[in-house]
Write an enzyme that holds these catalytic residues in place. Structure first.
Site, short mmCIF file in Angstrom:
data_model
loop_
_atom_site.label_atom_id
_atom_site.label_comp_id
_atom_site.label_asym_id
_atom_site.label_seq_id
_atom_site.Cartn_x
_atom_site.Cartn_y
_atom_site.Cartn_z
N ASP A 75 0.85 -1.20 0.00
CA ASP A 75 0.00 0.00 0.00
C ASP A 75 0.88 1.25 0.00
O ASP A 75 2.03 1.22 0.44
CB ASP A 75 -0.96 0.01 1.20
CG ASP A 75 -0.25 0.01 2.54
OD1 ASP A 75 0.74 -0.74 2.68
OD2 ASP A 75 -0.65 0.77 3.44
N GLU A 137 -0.11 -0.79 5.80
CA GLU A 137 0.95 -0.33 6.69
C GLU A 137 0.84 1.16 6.89
O GLU A 137 1.07 1.69 7.95
CB GLU A 137 2.34 -0.66 6.09
CG GLU A 137 3.49 -0.56 7.09
CD GLU A 137 4.05 0.84 7.26
OE1 GLU A 137 4.73 1.10 8.26
OE2 GLU A 137 3.82 1.71 6.38
ZN LIG Z 1 6.69 2.20 4.29
#
Ligand SMILES: [Zn+2]
Length: 382
Positions: A75, A137
């Site tokens: 992501d 994340e």
């Molecule tokens: Zn990162």
């Protein structure tokens, strides 16, 4: 078995617009590539009420121990103002020996380097290589690595060492490895007074001077002087609010938010206790009430350098001619979850342009990082 070029892989990965928590096809893409290299792949989708589901991937080559794991995230943060980009952030381009696109260093290109390294690593080895890749994340990270770690624990899957591929170098490849991270806690404070007319203060209770007293006192706590591995803990007041639309009214409540980045001399609980004592004392003395809540993003941790840490440090030095510093600086990373099941170190690309417009990486760094990852595998399985 195919060989994969790191730059080509990086370009393909960047072209998926996988803004947290959107997968946009990245996990399927990675599974396909890794299956062609002999990996067994499991896409793990986790969901929680009110949150969009998140796709994660655990892929493994081989069955035996030791299991060397690479961890990362597909992501990316939103591109921001598209007009400021010189290329389309999801149509990566190469300009003057740089690859430009969202995720160029944080951290799709690092994943590309590791997969390229594995595709070159054709010898027989004792043990297994795994990848733990998350799609959350950069977001709130509830259904990302944290859940994958819980899943691996339940399955009794063991990881013997984990290399997290986050961009750890401030300016030059080889400068810095991370062997731990500071903890992070945010406090949300409310002080309640009694609303009233400014001309009749005795019939009211103003929370404004009380909250400033509290903030002044917590700001002045000497937390510590730092340690051999950590910088001093630091508290920042990030918000002070009084929602008052009139100038002749003493407000009923005041709120403030503060964040502490702390080293391993503290835990979130020891800090909460410290703050709560100050709140209680000041509020009691001033005859008012308060409310406080905390969000803990992670505790401080460190992986005491072991022989694998030193091997990785030497490998980086050999390729880059720079001896990387073993650091615990910067924000939090998913190593805060993985360290619960395995020792972790972090090493990736140069993060100077991460989260910015025209996020970029030197093509020569991609080559070097691939060689570093390749030699780390060689040395680990020697
Ligand atoms: Zn990162």
């Amino acid at each position: 078995m195919p060989y994969y070029n790191e730059t080509k892989l990086a370009k393909e990965l960047i072209s998926f617009p996988s803004i947290t928590p959107t997968d946009a096809g990245t996990m399927n893409y990675l599974s396909k590539k890794l299956k062609s290299l002999g990996f067994k792949c499991k896409i793990l989708e986790f969901k929680t009420k009110d949150l969009k589901p998140v796709k994660n991937l655990y892929a493994k080559l081989g069955k035996s121990r030791p299991n060397f794991c690479y961890a990362g995230h597909t992501d990316v943060v939103p591109p921001g103002n598209l007009n400021e980009w010189t290329v389309n952030p999801f149509k990566p381009a190469i300009k003057k020996n740089h690859l430009i696109g969202r995720g160029a260093n944080d951290m799709k290109a690092s994943i590309a380097c590791f997969i390229s390294a594995v595709s070159k690593f054709k010898k027989k080895f004792n043990g297994s290589i795994s990848l733990l890749i998350t799609g959350d994340e950069e977001g709130i990270a509830i259904n990302g690595t944290k859940k994958v770690v819980e899943y691996l624990k339940k399955k009794k899957e063991k990881i013997d060492f984990c290399l997290v591929g986050e961009p750890t170098n401030p300016n030059k490849l080889g400068q810095m490895m991370k062997i731990g991270r500071r903890g992070s806690i945010t406090g949300y404070l409310k002080v309640y007074g009694t609303q009233g007319h400014v001309a009749y203060p005795l019939q009211a209770k103003n929370p404004a001077p009380i909250i400033t007293k509290i903030l002044n006192q917590i700001q002045n706590i000497k937390l510590d002087n730092g340690t051999k591995n950590f910088q001093p803990s630091n508290l920042e007041i990030v918000k002070i609010n009084i929602n008052n639309t009139a100038d002749n009214v003493i407000p009923a409540e005041a709120t403030a938010t503060f964040n502490v980045r702390f080293n391993n001399k503290h835990s979130s609980n020891s800090l909460k206790k410290k703050f709560n004592n100050i709140l209680k004392k000041i509020c009691k003395k001033n005859k008012c009430t308060f409310g406080v809540s905390y969000i803990v993003s992670g505790e401080a941790f460190i992986t005491t350098p072991n022989k694998t840490t030193k091997m990785i440090q030497n490998t980086i030095k050999k390729i880059t001619k720079i001896k990387p510093k073993l650091s615990t600086s910067g924000g939090t990373s998913d190593a805060r979850f993985i360290r619960k099941i395995s020792p972790c170190v972090e090493f990736g690309l140069v993060g100077k342009t991460m989260h910015k417009v025209d996020e970029t990486v030197l093509l020569s760094d991609l080559k070097k990082l691939t060689t570093i990852y390749y030699e780390i595998l060689e040395n680990y399985f020697k």
